[in-house]
Design a protein around this motif. Sequence first.
Motif, mmCIF file in Angstrom:
data_model
loop_
_atom_site.group_PDB
_atom_site.id
_atom_site.type_symbol
_atom_site.label_atom_id
_atom_site.label_comp_id
_atom_site.label_asym_id
_atom_site.label_seq_id
_atom_site.Cartn_x
_atom_site.Cartn_y
_atom_site.Cartn_z
ATOM 1 N N UNK A 161 -13.415 25.947 -40.813
ATOM 2 C CA UNK A 161 -14.673 26.256 -41.427
ATOM 3 C C UNK A 161 -14.964 27.875 -41.271
ATOM 4 N N UNK A 162 -14.403 28.304 -40.350
ATOM 5 C CA UNK A 162 -14.828 29.858 -40.224
ATOM 6 C C UNK A 162 -13.926 31.079 -41.134
ATOM 7 N N UNK A 163 -12.646 30.379 -41.157
ATOM 8 C CA UNK A 163 -11.813 30.784 -41.696
ATOM 9 C C UNK A 163 -12.275 30.399 -43.575
ATOM 10 N N UNK A 164 -12.473 29.687 -43.735
ATOM 11 C CA UNK A 164 -12.612 28.816 -45.066
ATOM 12 C C UNK A 164 -13.671 29.894 -45.839
ATOM 13 N N UNK A 165 -14.706 30.362 -44.893
ATOM 14 C CA UNK A 165 -15.355 31.754 -45.307
ATOM 15 C C UNK A 165 -15.803 32.688 -45.430
ATOM 16 N N UNK A 166 -14.766 33.828 -44.551
ATOM 17 C CA UNK A 166 -14.354 34.163 -44.551
ATOM 18 C C UNK A 166 -13.024 34.665 -46.188
ATOM 19 N N UNK A 167 -12.552 33.794 -46.047
ATOM 20 C CA UNK A 167 -11.453 33.463 -47.338
ATOM 21 C C UNK A 167 -12.364 33.935 -48.567
ATOM 22 N N UNK A 168 -13.702 32.978 -48.323
ATOM 23 C CA UNK A 168 -14.937 32.865 -49.386
ATOM 24 C C UNK A 168 -15.532 34.853 -50.325
ATOM 25 N N UNK A 169 -16.022 35.044 -48.428
ATOM 26 C CA UNK A 169 -16.357 36.334 -48.954
ATOM 27 C C UNK A 169 -15.351 37.903 -49.048
ATOM 28 N N UNK A 170 -14.478 37.677 -48.704
ATOM 29 C CA UNK A 170 -13.641 39.121 -48.797
ATOM 30 C C UNK A 170 -13.223 38.279 -50.312
ATOM 31 N N UNK A 171 -13.097 37.324 -50.555
ATOM 32 C CA UNK A 171 -12.303 37.089 -52.128
ATOM 33 C C UNK A 171 -13.215 37.605 -53.250
ATOM 34 N N UNK A 172 -14.691 37.428 -52.417
ATOM 35 C CA UNK A 172 -15.385 38.227 -53.832
ATOM 36 C C UNK A 172 -15.157 40.016 -53.964
ATOM 37 N N UNK A 173 -14.173 40.395 -53.694
ATOM 38 C CA UNK A 173 -13.355 42.183 -54.383
ATOM 39 C C UNK A 173 -12.492 42.146 -55.057
ATOM 40 N N UNK A 174 -12.076 40.397 -55.086
ATOM 41 C CA UNK A 174 -11.086 40.242 -56.516
ATOM 42 C C UNK A 174 -11.326 40.439 -57.469
ATOM 43 N N UNK A 175 -10.844 41.029 -58.050
ATOM 44 C CA UNK A 175 -11.250 41.083 -60.124
ATOM 45 C C UNK A 175 -11.594 39.934 -60.820
ATOM 46 N N UNK A 176 -12.477 39.814 -61.606
ATOM 47 C CA UNK A 176 -12.913 38.779 -61.967
ATOM 48 C C UNK A 176 -12.404 39.379 -63.774
ATOM 49 N N UNK A 177 -11.141 38.671 -64.583
ATOM 50 C CA UNK A 177 -11.206 38.701 -65.989
ATOM 51 C C UNK A 177 -12.186 38.818 -67.054
ATOM 52 N N UNK A 178 -12.619 40.039 -67.009
ATOM 53 C CA UNK A 178 -13.122 39.843 -67.534
ATOM 54 C C UNK A 178 -12.603 40.375 -69.050
ATOM 55 N N UNK A 179 -13.082 39.364 -70.629
ATOM 56 C CA UNK A 179 -12.395 39.899 -71.820
ATOM 57 C C UNK A 179 -13.064 41.135 -72.906
ATOM 58 N N UNK A 180 -12.605 41.425 -73.387
ATOM 59 C CA UNK A 180 -13.471 42.450 -74.478
ATOM 60 C C UNK A 180 -14.075 41.409 -75.594
ATOM 61 N N UNK A 181 -14.821 42.514 -76.250
ATOM 62 C CA UNK A 181 -16.156 41.487 -76.909
ATOM 63 C C UNK A 181 -14.307 41.885 -78.234
ATOM 64 N N UNK A 182 -15.074 40.886 -79.284
ATOM 65 C CA UNK A 182 -14.340 41.195 -80.445
ATOM 66 C C UNK A 182 -14.730 42.200 -81.208
ATOM 67 N N UNK A 183 -13.926 43.035 -82.263
ATOM 68 C CA UNK A 183 -14.936 43.500 -83.387
ATOM 69 C C UNK A 183 -15.251 42.619 -84.475
ATOM 70 N N UNK A 184 -15.223 41.766 -84.634
ATOM 71 C CA UNK A 184 -15.516 41.302 -85.631
ATOM 72 C C UNK A 184 -17.563 40.621 -84.548
ATOM 73 N N UNK A 185 -17.332 39.899 -83.485
ATOM 74 C CA UNK A 185 -18.911 39.870 -82.774
ATOM 75 C C UNK A 185 -19.531 41.128 -82.702
ATOM 76 N N UNK A 186 -18.833 42.776 -82.097
ATOM 77 C CA UNK A 186 -19.587 43.825 -82.081
ATOM 78 C C UNK A 186 -20.452 43.782 -83.644
ATOM 79 N N UNK A 187 -19.629 43.252 -84.028
ATOM 80 C CA UNK A 187 -19.813 44.276 -85.836
ATOM 81 C C UNK A 187 -21.445 42.998 -85.861
#
Length: 448
Positions: A411-437
């Motif tokens: 349980x402690x290892x899983x909780x630690x992995x969950x907390x440390x994993x917060x710093x892992x980058x999440x994929x953020x997709x750019x907004x398309x030009x059509x949606x910007x317009x």
Amino acid sequence: MNVTITTAGNLNGAAGRKQAPLRLPIPFLLTGSCGAALFGLLLPWIAPDALLAPDFPHVLALVHVATLGWLTMTMLGASMQLAPVILVAPLRAARFAYWQYPIYVSGVVLLISGFWQSWPWLLIAGGSLIVLAIAHHVVMLSATIWSSAARPLTVRFLVASLIYLSLVVSLGLTAALNFQFGFLGNAADRLLRVHIILGVVGWLTCTLLGVSYTLVRMFALAHAHDDHYGRLVFLLLNGGVVGLAVAFSFAWFPLIIVGGGLLVAAVWLFAYDYLRMLRVRRRKPLDVTQRHGIAAVVYLALAMPFGVLGVTLGWDQEPQLVAIALAMLIGWLGQSIVGYLYKIVPFLIWQARYAPLAGKRPIPLMRDLVHERWAEASWWLINIGVAAAIVCALGVWSIPLRIASIALGAGLVLAAANIVGVVAPRHVAPISSDRKQAGRQANANAIQ
């Protein structure tokens, strides 16, 4: 579509730009989580030895992995982040703050290695570095508190806990020197008891109670709660800590009873006050942070009277000591910290990484940075594991204790992995030009 953050409270509060830079607290918080994982990995192998000899070198090393590598490490980082927010003032005397982390970590590694190998010179070297790092931390927070006009209830607890922290590390270094030179004689046992009460109750518990009066209200939206009982908790707790420390120093039994009674009254009153906070909360669903908090307060309310009873009746048997240590260090302190880190670390990372992108591209919610299923699973593993380990320790069941410790460690290892994993980058997709317009056209129509 832009996604806005929803949280149980803004950790910036009214401090605005007063909060500490991210690179100050986050190494402590993440390293503390790694310390929890290390403790969880070592516990199944060392816990049965504690039933035979609590002063066995590997047992002492494991205890200090918990107290210094996990609990204190995390609280140092959290106080750097929360103190400026609570006080609405920037950190003072922070010129050498970035050196505090490497010095403290080096000291902890040397000290734990000294216990593991029974090398007094490593204990002395590690203890000296820890004292140096803690001295800077105490000066930094003390100067910050002194320069601020804000004096909320939490600050009273922080001031007291800084005093206890200074005493604890000083006594720890004294004990390390005594291992080498043996100048304390029969007073070594009394110093050890004072060291434990000032460390576990004075420094760790006092800090956590004080911080809880800010964080529980914030995360549960319990702003209607008042400080009436909190001020009494502060007086009872510190009266008990000082009373027991003096009683242990001079072996005065009547004062042991008085000090112990004050501590029990303090934690029971805090448990009642905690329930009051939950009753007036506006955020009704109990998330994993609040569930960790509730379970932790239950362990505290049960462990403190048994610990005081043990001191009063002279319990010195290994199974009883192991059970109380598990309840206090993991059931109360450890899982409280785990619960709070599920909020604090995602907030810090979200603010630094995703807040500047708000309105420009899709961004995750703060709660998306934590795996909810992992948090749920670790809650069950930690609480079932702690309860089972306490029962097995009292029954002196070595093999079942190892099995329970495996569940707890997982349980402690899983909780630690969950907390440390917060710093892992999440994929953020750019907004398309059509949606910007389309967004620009929608804004133009709204203006017209």
